[in-house]
Design a protein around this motif. Sequence first.
Motif, PDB file in Angstrom:
ATOM      1  N   PRO A 350       0.778  -1.238   0.000  1.00 38.18           N
ATOM      2  CA  PRO A 350       0.000   0.000   0.000  1.00 38.18           C
ATOM      3  C   PRO A 350       0.814   1.294   0.000  1.00 38.18           C
ATOM      4  CG  PRO A 350      -0.081  -1.027   2.162  1.00 38.18           C
ATOM      5  CD  PRO A 350       0.604  -1.998   1.251  1.00 38.18           C
ATOM      6  N   VAL A 351       2.145   1.228   0.145  1.00 33.97           N
ATOM      7  CA  VAL A 351       2.917   2.467   0.003  1.00 33.97           C
ATOM      8  C   VAL A 351       2.849   2.973  -1.437  1.00 33.97           C
ATOM      9  CG1 VAL A 351       4.498   2.060   1.920  1.00 33.97           C
ATOM     10  CG2 VAL A 351       5.054   1.175  -0.358  1.00 33.97           C
ATOM     11  N   GLN A 352       2.223   2.185  -2.310  1.00 36.06           N
ATOM     12  CA  GLN A 352       2.084   2.582  -3.724  1.00 36.06           C
ATOM     13  C   GLN A 352       0.788   3.347  -3.997  1.00 36.06           C
ATOM     14  OE1 GLN A 352       3.902  -0.947  -6.294  1.00 36.06           O
ATOM     15  NE2 GLN A 352       2.860  -1.734  -4.496  1.00 36.06           N
ATOM     16  N   ILE A 353       0.031   3.661  -2.920  1.00 37.46           N
ATOM     17  CA  ILE A 353      -1.172   4.479  -3.065  1.00 37.46           C
ATOM     18  C   ILE A 353      -0.991   5.797  -2.327  1.00 37.46           C
ATOM     19  CG2 ILE A 353      -2.764   2.548  -3.379  1.00 37.46           C
ATOM     20  CD1 ILE A 353      -3.522   2.803  -0.424  1.00 37.46           C
ATOM     21  N   THR A 354      -1.795   6.786  -2.708  1.00 40.57           N
ATOM     22  CA  THR A 354      -1.800   8.064  -2.001  1.00 40.57           C
ATOM     23  C   THR A 354      -2.823   8.007  -0.874  1.00 40.57           C
ATOM     24  OG1 THR A 354      -3.551   9.045  -3.352  1.00 40.57           O
ATOM     25  CG2 THR A 354      -1.290   9.200  -4.203  1.00 40.57           C
ATOM     26  N   LYS A 355      -2.929   9.090  -0.116  1.00 45.16           N
ATOM     27  CA  LYS A 355      -3.880   9.115   1.001  1.00 45.16           C
ATOM     28  C   LYS A 355      -5.333   9.195   0.531  1.00 45.16           C
ATOM     29  CE  LYS A 355      -2.546  11.274   4.820  1.00 45.16           C
ATOM     30  NZ  LYS A 355      -1.998  12.299   5.741  1.00 45.16           N
ATOM     31  N   SER A 356      -5.534   9.427  -0.772  1.00 43.28           N
ATOM     32  CA  SER A 356      -6.888   9.351  -1.326  1.00 43.28           C
ATOM     33  C   SER A 356      -7.241   7.924  -1.708  1.00 43.28           C
ATOM     34  CB  SER A 356      -6.997  10.247  -2.560  1.00 43.28           C
ATOM     35  OG  SER A 356      -6.256   9.696  -3.642  1.00 43.28           O
ATOM     36  N   LEU A 357      -6.286   6.990  -1.581  1.00 41.82           N
ATOM     37  CA  LEU A 357      -6.370   5.580  -1.971  1.00 41.82           C
ATOM     38  C   LEU A 357      -6.239   5.376  -3.480  1.00 41.82           C
ATOM     39  CD1 LEU A 357      -9.088   4.169   0.469  1.00 41.82           C
ATOM     40  CD2 LEU A 357      -6.608   4.247   0.753  1.00 41.82           C
ATOM     41  N   ARG A 393     -15.336  11.821  -6.470  1.00 43.53           N
ATOM     42  CA  ARG A 393     -14.806  13.197  -6.495  1.00 43.53           C
ATOM     43  C   ARG A 393     -13.931  13.408  -7.725  1.00 43.53           C
ATOM     44  NH1 ARG A 393     -16.428  17.290  -3.107  1.00 43.53           N
ATOM     45  NH2 ARG A 393     -14.301  18.008  -2.696  1.00 43.53           N
ATOM     46  N   ARG A 394     -13.147  12.407  -8.065  1.00 41.90           N
ATOM     47  CA  ARG A 394     -12.294  12.526  -9.254  1.00 41.90           C
ATOM     48  C   ARG A 394     -13.156  12.586 -10.514  1.00 41.90           C
ATOM     49  NH1 ARG A 394      -9.571   9.620 -13.147  1.00 41.90           N
ATOM     50  NH2 ARG A 394      -7.484  10.431 -13.638  1.00 41.90           N
ATOM     51  N   ALA A 395     -14.198  11.750 -10.557  1.00 48.03           N
ATOM     52  CA  ALA A 395     -15.100  11.773 -11.705  1.00 48.03           C
ATOM     53  C   ALA A 395     -15.782  13.136 -11.840  1.00 48.03           C
ATOM     54  CB  ALA A 395     -16.144  10.670 -11.569  1.00 48.03           C
ATOM     55  N   GLN A 396     -16.002  13.788 -10.715  1.00 48.69           N
ATOM     56  CA  GLN A 396     -16.650  15.103 -10.698  1.00 48.69           C
ATOM     57  C   GLN A 396     -15.651  16.252 -10.801  1.00 48.69           C
ATOM     58  OE1 GLN A 396     -18.585  14.585  -6.926  1.00 48.69           O
ATOM     59  NE2 GLN A 396     -20.353  13.494  -7.781  1.00 48.69           N
ATOM     60  N   GLN A 397     -14.362  15.888 -11.015  1.00 46.95           N
ATOM     61  CA  GLN A 397     -13.265  16.859 -11.139  1.00 46.95           C
ATOM     62  C   GLN A 397     -13.153  17.750  -9.904  1.00 46.95           C
ATOM     63  OE1 GLN A 397     -14.185  18.713 -14.987  1.00 46.95           O
ATOM     64  NE2 GLN A 397     -12.765  17.289 -15.983  1.00 46.95           N
ATOM     65  N   LYS A 398     -13.239  17.092  -8.733  1.00 43.36           N
ATOM     66  CA  LYS A 398     -13.116  17.788  -7.457  1.00 43.36           C
ATOM     67  C   LYS A 398     -11.946  17.219  -6.669  1.00 43.36           C
ATOM     68  CE  LYS A 398     -18.096  18.705  -7.157  1.00 43.36           C
ATOM     69  NZ  LYS A 398     -19.349  18.416  -6.417  1.00 43.36           N
ATOM     70  N   GLU A 399     -11.471  17.969  -5.692  1.00 45.42           N
ATOM     71  CA  GLU A 399     -10.359  17.541  -4.850  1.00 45.42           C
ATOM     72  C   GLU A 399     -10.793  16.369  -3.970  1.00 45.42           C
ATOM     73  OE1 GLU A 399      -7.068  18.683  -4.676  1.00 45.42           O
ATOM     74  OE2 GLU A 399      -7.705  19.548  -6.588  1.00 45.42           O
ATOM     75  N   PRO A 400      -9.866  15.436  -3.661  1.00 47.20           N
ATOM     76  CA  PRO A 400     -10.236  14.286  -2.826  1.00 47.20           C
ATOM     77  C   PRO A 400     -10.489  14.687  -1.378  1.00 47.20           C
ATOM     78  CG  PRO A 400      -7.875  14.301  -3.240  1.00 47.20           C
ATOM     79  CD  PRO A 400      -8.458  15.389  -4.100  1.00 47.20           C
ATOM     80  N   LEU A 401     -11.212  13.840  -0.684  1.00 44.98           N
ATOM     81  CA  LEU A 401     -11.411  14.003   0.758  1.00 44.98           C
ATOM     82  C   LEU A 401     -10.303  13.238   1.470  1.00 44.98           C
ATOM     83  CD1 LEU A 401     -13.053  14.793   3.292  1.00 44.98           C
ATOM     84  CD2 LEU A 401     -14.361  12.678   2.977  1.00 44.98           C
ATOM     85  N   ILE A 402      -9.489  13.944   2.231  1.00 47.41           N
ATOM     86  CA  ILE A 402      -8.398  13.337   2.996  1.00 47.41           C
ATOM     87  C   ILE A 402      -8.673  13.576   4.475  1.00 47.41           C
ATOM     88  CG2 ILE A 402      -5.913  13.237   3.395  1.00 47.41           C
ATOM     89  CD1 ILE A 402      -6.668  12.521   0.538  1.00 47.41           C
ATOM     90  N   LEU A 403      -8.720  12.519   5.264  1.00 44.80           N
ATOM     91  CA  LEU A 403      -8.948  12.635   6.713  1.00 44.80           C
ATOM     92  C   LEU A 403      -7.623  12.552   7.441  1.00 44.80           C
ATOM     93  CD1 LEU A 403     -12.088  10.334   7.116  1.00 44.80           C
ATOM     94  CD2 LEU A 403     -12.023  12.827   6.856  1.00 44.80           C
ATOM     95  N   GLY A 452     -19.008  14.362   5.471  1.00 46.01           N
ATOM     96  CA  GLY A 452     -19.910  13.611   4.613  1.00 46.01           C
ATOM     97  C   GLY A 452     -20.926  14.510   3.919  1.00 46.01           C
ATOM     98  N   ARG A 453     -21.349  15.549   4.620  1.00 44.52           N
ATOM     99  CA  ARG A 453     -22.313  16.508   4.045  1.00 44.52           C
ATOM    100  C   ARG A 453     -21.674  17.283   2.894  1.00 44.52           C
ATOM    101  NH1 ARG A 453     -27.841  17.109   3.829  1.00 44.52           N
ATOM    102  NH2 ARG A 453     -28.444  19.311   3.799  1.00 44.52           N
ATOM    103  N   LYS A 454     -20.419  17.687   3.064  1.00 44.94           N
ATOM    104  CA  LYS A 454     -19.724  18.470   2.034  1.00 44.94           C
ATOM    105  C   LYS A 454     -19.602  17.695   0.724  1.00 44.94           C
ATOM    106  CE  LYS A 454     -16.812  21.033   5.284  1.00 44.94           C
ATOM    107  NZ  LYS A 454     -15.427  21.118   5.820  1.00 44.94           N
ATOM    108  N   VAL A 455     -19.370  16.385   0.817  1.00 44.24           N
ATOM    109  CA  VAL A 455     -19.174  15.608  -0.412  1.00 44.24           C
ATOM    110  C   VAL A 455     -20.487  15.077  -0.978  1.00 44.24           C
ATOM    111  CG1 VAL A 455     -16.838  14.948   0.253  1.00 44.24           C
ATOM    112  CG2 VAL A 455     -18.735  13.400   0.789  1.00 44.24           C
ATOM    113  N   GLY A 456     -21.594  15.316  -0.292  1.00 47.28           N
ATOM    114  CA  GLY A 456     -22.899  14.933  -0.812  1.00 47.28           C
ATOM    115  C   GLY A 456     -23.360  13.547  -0.423  1.00 47.28           C
ATOM    116  N   LEU A 457     -22.783  12.981   0.639  1.00 49.10           N
ATOM    117  CA  LEU A 457     -23.126  11.621   1.047  1.00 49.10           C
ATOM    118  C   LEU A 457     -24.076  11.582   2.241  1.00 49.10           C
ATOM    119  CD1 LEU A 457     -22.487   8.787   0.109  1.00 49.10           C
ATOM    120  CD2 LEU A 457     -20.464   8.773   1.577  1.00 49.10           C
ATOM    121  N   VAL A 458     -24.178  12.669   2.965  1.00 49.82           N
ATOM    122  CA  VAL A 458     -25.059  12.731   4.138  1.00 49.82           C
ATOM    123  C   VAL A 458     -26.425  13.264   3.719  1.00 49.82           C
ATOM    124  CG1 VAL A 458     -25.450  13.953   6.321  1.00 49.82           C
ATOM    125  CG2 VAL A 458     -23.235  12.906   5.860  1.00 49.82           C
TER     126      VAL A 458
END
Length: 625
Positions: A350-357, A393-403, A452-458
């Motif tokens: 998994p070191v081959q992925i970013t924090k967005s997965l 988010r990528r499909a929508q051309q938006k920045e990823p959610l990183i916690l 979750g509300r910001k990304v439209g999931l809540v």
Amino acid sequence: MKGYGKEYQVIVVGAGHAGCEAALASARMGCTTLLLTMGLDVVAMMSCNPAIGGLAKGHLVHEIDALGGEMGLNIDATAIQFRRLNTRKGPAVRASRAQADRMAYSARMKRILESEPYLDLKQGAVVALEVGQHGICGVKTREGLYYAGRNVVLTTGTFMRGLIHVGLRNYSGGRAGEPASEGLSDCLRDLGFRVGRLKTGTPARLSRRSIDFTKLETQTGDDLVKGFSFLTQSHQIDQVPCYIANTNEKTHDIIRKNLHQSPLYSGVIEGIGPRYCPSIEDKVVRFPDRKSHQTFLEPEGRLSAEMYPSGMSTSLPPDVQLRFYRSMVGLEKVEIMRPGYAIEYDFVEPVQITKSLETKRIAGLFHAGQINGTSGYEEAAAQGVMAGINAARRAQQKEPLILGRDQAYIGVMIDDLTTQPTREPYRMFTSRSEYRLLLREDNADQRLTPEGRKVGLVTNDRWLRYEVKQQGFAAGLEALERQRVSARQKETVARFALGNLTQSLSLKELLKRPEIQIEQLCSLSTELLILEAEVLEQLEIAVKYEGYIARQYEQVARMGSLEGEGLPPELEYSSIRGLSQEVKERLSEVRPETLGQASRIQGVTPAAIAVLSVYLKRWKKEQNI
């Protein structure tokens, strides 16, 4: 290879716990989503223990739910027993756990997937990825179909080149009775990914009617059920008991005499197993002085005859399994319905992925679950919901959610996966978090529902419930600070043993005393009396642990400067003078996104971070940044 004639915004491969959450998150965010599974009848299947939650794992489920995921609601609807763990310990380590009706859990999740408007659930085994100049283009199936999509989430579980071991016999399989996935891990290798091998296992399933429960200790659930989802009200259910059994010296002797038939000890298994969840063979060998090991016999469902002996995973031959089980009190006549087995499978380091997965090598390709070297339904589902969010988010051309690590156990897990070498299957523990008093089960909604509300999931219903709870908390805290007890209130002074009270005390000051609980104060305040139990619990924690919580926020602030200092992806670590060769190699391999993340990479010292910080300032000046 024939095209399906439709391009999806997000394709999810695998319908285990990670895949279900990823697909639902993407579809609920408005993206046309395809979920491909090798078998439509095994969606969200519990291949190991029939339970959700536990220490730290329960925290993950609450966080998934707070973001708008499904796991918490699904277990609340299908559980057969609920227990709250560590209730006498501090709030950071209190956790929820529920026994599930395994088949009901799977059936409900499939029904939820099938009813999601933007989601197509289809059967198909993915054997290859189609990659173009700008990243992922789609997936190819064993059945000869090509599905186009610019965002793909791989959630392959234990199926990639899965190999099942029972005694010295082995055969290809992703789970007992199901085929392995062939071709996909070879494709990933060909694309340049480093692929490793891990191992896990499961115990036999025992026939309920062959067990003498009168000889065993009964473990019942809690009287008042507190669900995992913040949308679930406290309620009563008809709970099914578990039972406690123990191994003995005769059991251990049978196991020791047959270790030569164990693939783990005969050298047949290559993969690394979980150190924290050892097989019964491991326990007997590693703890030779222990006279017994405990097992919980957990029912697989209300209508199922199968019992799951927790902590007894094994890969010994079936006849040996039968003998050692029958050596245990209460199991003298037990019948095995399914033998235990070990399974080896491929994972991608998994070191081959970013924090967005998202993978660093291929744009639009995301990994979640056991493909990242983790174990457990909860760890998989938590990665799944994040991968689904970020693929959408990528499909929508938006920045990823990183916690961040200070926001969620999900953030801790993903940070660990992307910075630390994988030497064994990763499991979440509360001890992995340096801010665990901030990351409690009870406040997961406070931490993550706004995200979750910001990304439209809540949903609106969830958001309204969240706002009502927050308003209740604010009103309760104001009442605790405003209302006071004075010496004139003699009955109250006597009831709370305040002695010779000379100055009035606020209810908040009174609550800080360890012997006083917030329920006792409700009779003194109508504002507190109308609040829900979950709000009262949060108020009590906030007041009693106020000083400790403040210190943790100070820690977060101190680390903020490092976490906020981004590291450009094009940085050439090999050219930085003052860094050891080992540090250069580790930084080049992981390519951390911030100085804070770099500081947590194994082998990167504080001195190296100081050198890197100085170099970064000079580099930015040269680049006019």
